[in-house]
Design a protein around this motif. Structure first.
Motif, short mmCIF file in Angstrom:
data_model
loop_
_atom_site.label_atom_id
_atom_site.label_comp_id
_atom_site.label_asym_id
_atom_site.label_seq_id
_atom_site.Cartn_x
_atom_site.Cartn_y
_atom_site.Cartn_z
N GLU A 24 45.68 21.98 38.32
CA GLU A 24 44.23 22.24 38.69
C GLU A 24 44.41 22.90 40.04
OE1 GLU A 24 42.43 18.59 38.70
OE2 GLU A 24 41.55 19.03 36.74
N ILE A 25 43.49 23.81 40.61
CA ILE A 25 43.40 24.73 41.58
C ILE A 25 42.10 24.51 42.25
CG2 ILE A 25 43.83 26.67 43.10
CD1 ILE A 25 45.95 26.29 39.96
N PRO A 59 39.55 30.52 35.46
CA PRO A 59 38.46 29.90 36.18
C PRO A 59 37.86 28.91 35.06
CG PRO A 59 37.80 32.10 35.29
CD PRO A 59 39.18 31.92 35.17
N MET A 60 37.53 27.66 35.81
CA MET A 60 37.15 26.48 34.80
C MET A 60 35.78 26.13 35.25
SD MET A 60 39.46 25.75 32.69
CE MET A 60 39.03 24.21 31.94
N GLY A 61 35.03 26.86 36.04
CA GLY A 61 33.64 26.52 36.38
C GLY A 61 33.46 25.83 37.68
N GLY A 62 32.44 25.92 38.40
CA GLY A 62 32.34 25.24 39.88
C GLY A 62 33.28 26.00 40.88
N GLY A 63 34.05 27.03 40.70
CA GLY A 63 34.98 27.57 41.49
C GLY A 63 36.17 27.09 41.38
N ASP A 64 36.51 26.22 40.50
CA ASP A 64 37.75 25.48 40.17
C ASP A 64 38.62 26.54 39.08
OD1 ASP A 64 37.26 23.60 41.77
OD2 ASP A 64 36.52 22.16 39.99
N PHE A 65 39.84 26.46 39.32
CA PHE A 65 40.84 27.24 38.35
C PHE A 65 41.87 26.38 37.95
CE2 PHE A 65 38.78 30.45 40.98
CZ PHE A 65 38.70 31.79 40.25
N ILE A 66 42.60 26.65 36.90
CA ILE A 66 43.72 26.22 36.37
C ILE A 66 44.88 27.06 36.15
CG2 ILE A 66 42.47 24.08 35.11
CD1 ILE A 66 43.23 25.84 32.53
#
Length: 168
Positions: A24-25, A59-66
């Motif tokens: 996760e990023i 992108p995974m939503g809410g600004g988070d990335f994987i």
């Protein structure tokens, strides 16, 4: 260059991401890499001492990335789910060029060629990487043929892979 520590995770049932190994990023870190961006982008750097390039942050939503950690990367770092990684990342602006033999074949199928260039760059890159990762000439030729066929049907990379799995 962005530096942080991450734990390797693995998706259970998660649609097309089922079984993916990833890190996760968080949004705050992703914003340091590419401020204001909410779309997939490519990075390069290191996972521990293993060099990476042209790897997508999704992108995974809410600004988070994987970042998916594929088999080659897992072998390179010698780690799996639950392990901690020292991560160094920066935006990778190197252009990903399609294999010449793929483009040559696509010129014989104008509809497939047109669809290829309508796909987002990330999807074109998925096909390119899949073809380039073939270990034998026979596998490479088969993957090019499957790619041309999938593009002629108007499908993207994910759909093409799911269709191939069903055929097995």
């Amino acid at each position: 260059m962005l530096r942080f520590t991450a734990v390797i995770k693995k998706f259970g049932q998660q649609g097309e991401k089922t079984g993916w190994t990833y890190i996760e990023i968080p949004a705050a870190l992703a914003q340091q890499l590419k401020p204001g961006n909410k779309k997939s982008f490519r990075v390069k750097g290191r996972l521990d001492s293993y060099a990476i390039e042209r790897v997508a942050l999704v992108p995974m939503g809410g600004g988070d990335f994987i970042m998916a950690i594929n088999t080659t990367m897992r072998k390179g770092i010698g780690k799996g789910k639950g392990a901690t990684l020292e991560v160094q990342l920066e935006v990778d602006t190197q252009e990903v060029l399609p294999p010449g033999d793929l483009i040559e074949c696509l010129h014989d199928e104008p509809a497939a060629l047109a669809h290829y260039y309508q796909l987002p760059p990330s999807h074109r890159h998925y096909f390119t990487r899949w073809i380039n990762e073939a270990k034998t000439d026979a596998t490479r030729a088969k993957r090019i043929a499957l790619t041309v066929s999938a593009l002629a049907r108007g499908t993207d990379f994910g759909t093409a892979m799911r269709e191939m799995k069903k055929e097995r």
